[in-house]
Design a protein around this motif. Structure first.
Motif, PDB file in Angstrom:
ATOM      1  N   GLN A  58       0.807  -1.276  -0.308  1.00  0.00           N
ATOM      2  CA  GLN A  58       0.162  -0.022  -0.167  1.00  0.00           C
ATOM      3  C   GLN A  58       1.026   1.365  -0.004  1.00  0.00           C
ATOM      4  OE1 GLN A  58      -3.725  -0.061  -0.171  1.00  0.00           O
ATOM      5  NE2 GLN A  58      -2.723  -2.957   0.005  1.00  0.00           N
ATOM      6  N   GLY A  59       0.272   2.082  -1.046  1.00  0.00           N
ATOM      7  CA  GLY A  59       1.170   3.538  -0.743  1.00  0.00           C
ATOM      8  C   GLY A  59       0.430   4.681  -0.092  1.00  0.00           C
ATOM      9  N   ILE A  60       0.818   5.672  -0.844  1.00  0.00           N
ATOM     10  CA  ILE A  60       0.598   7.407  -0.648  1.00  0.00           C
ATOM     11  C   ILE A  60      -0.978   7.317  -1.072  1.00  0.00           C
ATOM     12  CG2 ILE A  60       2.250   7.948   0.850  1.00  0.00           C
ATOM     13  CD1 ILE A  60       2.613   9.980  -1.606  1.00  0.00           C
ATOM     14  N   LYS A  61      -1.444   7.962  -0.672  1.00  0.00           N
ATOM     15  CA  LYS A  61      -2.993   8.657  -1.977  1.00  0.00           C
ATOM     16  C   LYS A  61      -3.613   7.340  -2.173  1.00  0.00           C
ATOM     17  CE  LYS A  61       0.048  13.091  -3.857  1.00  0.00           C
ATOM     18  NZ  LYS A  61       0.397  13.405  -4.857  1.00  0.00           N
ATOM     19  N   GLY A  62      -3.761   6.014  -1.362  1.00  0.00           N
ATOM     20  CA  GLY A  62      -4.855   5.446  -1.979  1.00  0.00           C
ATOM     21  C   GLY A  62      -4.485   4.348  -2.999  1.00  0.00           C
ATOM     22  N   PHE A  63      -2.866   4.397  -3.539  1.00  0.00           N
ATOM     23  CA  PHE A  63      -2.282   3.569  -4.164  1.00  0.00           C
ATOM     24  C   PHE A  63      -1.775   2.140  -4.099  1.00  0.00           C
ATOM     25  CE2 PHE A  63      -2.219   5.753  -8.344  1.00  0.00           C
ATOM     26  CZ  PHE A  63      -2.360   7.291  -7.910  1.00  0.00           C
ATOM     27  N   GLU A  64      -2.046   1.246  -4.719  1.00  0.00           N
ATOM     28  CA  GLU A  64      -1.079   0.281  -4.233  1.00  0.00           C
ATOM     29  C   GLU A  64      -1.004  -0.722  -4.996  1.00  0.00           C
ATOM     30  OE1 GLU A  64      -4.863  -2.300  -2.982  1.00  0.00           O
ATOM     31  OE2 GLU A  64      -4.753  -2.932  -4.841  1.00  0.00           O
ATOM     32  N   ALA A  65       0.336  -1.663  -4.747  1.00  0.00           N
ATOM     33  CA  ALA A  65       1.020  -2.023  -6.065  1.00  0.00           C
ATOM     34  C   ALA A  65       1.157  -3.793  -6.045  1.00  0.00           C
ATOM     35  CB  ALA A  65       2.597  -1.747  -6.543  1.00  0.00           C
ATOM     36  N   GLU A  66       0.913  -4.751  -6.835  1.00  0.00           N
ATOM     37  CA  GLU A  66       0.804  -5.790  -6.910  1.00  0.00           C
ATOM     38  C   GLU A  66       2.975  -5.905  -7.460  1.00  0.00           C
ATOM     39  OE1 GLU A  66      -2.142  -8.765  -7.335  1.00  0.00           O
ATOM     40  OE2 GLU A  66      -1.471 -10.184  -5.938  1.00  0.00           O
ATOM     41  N   PHE A  67       3.420  -6.996  -6.301  1.00  0.00           N
ATOM     42  CA  PHE A  67       4.757  -7.943  -6.994  1.00  0.00           C
ATOM     43  C   PHE A  67       3.768  -9.244  -7.323  1.00  0.00           C
ATOM     44  CE2 PHE A  67       8.662  -9.057  -7.686  1.00  0.00           C
ATOM     45  CZ  PHE A  67       9.347 -10.105  -7.019  1.00  0.00           C
ATOM     46  N   LYS A  68       5.076  -9.885  -8.639  1.00  0.00           N
ATOM     47  CA  LYS A  68       4.515 -10.810  -9.398  1.00  0.00           C
ATOM     48  C   LYS A  68       5.661 -11.516  -9.459  1.00  0.00           C
ATOM     49  CE  LYS A  68      -0.450 -10.704  -9.821  1.00  0.00           C
ATOM     50  NZ  LYS A  68      -1.402 -10.430 -11.402  1.00  0.00           N
ATOM     51  N   ARG A  69       6.343 -12.000  -9.309  1.00  0.00           N
ATOM     52  CA  ARG A  69       7.394 -12.978  -9.588  1.00  0.00           C
ATOM     53  C   ARG A  69       7.819 -13.715 -10.965  1.00  0.00           C
ATOM     54  NH1 ARG A  69      12.349 -13.352  -7.149  1.00  0.00           N
ATOM     55  NH2 ARG A  69      11.398 -13.165  -4.713  1.00  0.00           N
ATOM     56  N   SER A  70       6.226 -14.336 -10.949  1.00  0.00           N
ATOM     57  CA  SER A  70       6.695 -15.449 -12.091  1.00  0.00           C
ATOM     58  C   SER A  70       5.715 -14.754 -13.347  1.00  0.00           C
ATOM     59  CB  SER A  70       5.351 -16.012 -11.743  1.00  0.00           C
ATOM     60  OG  SER A  70       4.247 -15.008 -11.552  1.00  0.00           O
ATOM     61  N   GLN A  71       4.863 -13.550 -13.057  1.00  0.00           N
ATOM     62  CA  GLN A  71       5.516 -12.365 -13.981  1.00  0.00           C
ATOM     63  C   GLN A  71       6.973 -11.028 -14.457  1.00  0.00           C
ATOM     64  OE1 GLN A  71       1.377 -11.454 -14.731  1.00  0.00           O
ATOM     65  NE2 GLN A  71       0.682 -13.442 -13.915  1.00  0.00           N
ATOM     66  N   SER A  72       6.776 -11.142 -13.471  1.00  0.00           N
ATOM     67  CA  SER A  72       8.565  -9.920 -13.568  1.00  0.00           C
ATOM     68  C   SER A  72       7.363  -8.598 -14.017  1.00  0.00           C
ATOM     69  CB  SER A  72       9.185 -10.127 -14.545  1.00  0.00           C
ATOM     70  OG  SER A  72      10.035 -11.189 -14.829  1.00  0.00           O
ATOM     71  N   SER A  73       6.633  -8.904 -13.043  1.00  0.00           N
ATOM     72  CA  SER A  73       5.460  -7.378 -12.882  1.00  0.00           C
ATOM     73  C   SER A  73       5.136  -6.438 -11.917  1.00  0.00           C
ATOM     74  CB  SER A  73       3.821  -8.118 -13.655  1.00  0.00           C
ATOM     75  OG  SER A  73       3.708  -8.280 -12.506  1.00  0.00           O
TER      76      SER A  73
END
Lengths: 113, 114
Positions: A58-73
């Motif tokens: 979770q980040g600031i301003k309501g942003f989130e990100a997901e780490f997917k190792r299998s997809q390098s994303s």
């Protein structure tokens, strides 16, 4: 060597709609991943970062990100975009023992009302 | 706590001239990195300084040089300016070497070479 690809140069979304910005990285070991936002003529503001542990960050301003190792994303998401989110977004990767960040070319987000 | 401060904010120089850009790091940070951001591109790593010593350099020619002072502020010097040096120059400071400490960026210096 590390590299980052942000496939979308421009994205336009309606205010209130959901957002996903894509980021693919290339790095042999576990990367240190970052998302920054830049308003016109300004420096970079850190939104969130991933080093280890829970792959959904979770980040600031309501942003989130997901780490997917299998997809390098490491895609950035926001459930409901506000007009003030219009800016350029950069994904970056760093090596654990390194001294630099490698940035993608950026994605420009336009928000239409 | 103050953030990262860069000066000047804008600069216009003539090709062949020399320029010095300045950066005051965030309080408590001993590591400073410099990045060049050309129009429409992501930032590119120039070099990093840790406790007054250069700690890595990107793919930039020797006419790009730097200094870090005992108070951890830093300068970026560019000699023999070329038109392609026109860019936003960003300074970033961190608590120590390595990305795990995170980087705080300044607002940048916009350099135009004519």
């Amino acid at each position: 060597a590390q590299s980052v690809t942000q496939p979308d140069i421009h994205i336009t979304v309606s205010e209130g709609a959901s957002l996903e910005l894509r980021c693919n990285y290339s790095y042999g070991a576990t990367p240190y991943l970052f998302w920054y936002v830049q308003s016109p003529g300004q420096g970079l503001q850190l939104l969130l970062k991933y080093f280890s542990g829970d792959t959904l960050v979770q980040g600031i301003k309501g942003f989130e990100a997901e780490f997917k190792r299998s997809q390098s994303s490491f895609n950035l998401r926001k459930p409901s975009v506000h007009w003030s989110d219009a800016a350029e977004y950069f994904c970056a990767v760093g090596a654990g023992d390194g001294n630099k960040l490698v940035f993608g070319a950026g994605t420009i987000l336009r928000v239409k009302s | 706590e103050t953030g990262v401060t860069q000066s000047p904010t804008h600069l216009i120089k003539t090709r062949g001239q020399q320029v010095t850009l300045r950066c005051s790091s965030q309080s408590g940070h001993n590591t400073v990195s410099w990045y060049q951001q050309a129009l429409g591109q992501g930032p590119q790593f120039i070099f990093q300084y840790y406790r007054e010593e250069e700690n890595g350099r990107g793919n930039f020619p020797p006419r790009f040089s730097g200094l870090q002072f005992p108070n951890y502020s830093s300068e970026l010097n560019v000699n023999a300016l070329e038109l392609d040096d026109s860019a936003l120059y960003l300074c970033a400071s961190s608590l120590a070497r390595g990305p795990s400490y995170g980087y705080t960026f300044g607002s940048g210096t916009r350099l135009t070479v004519v």
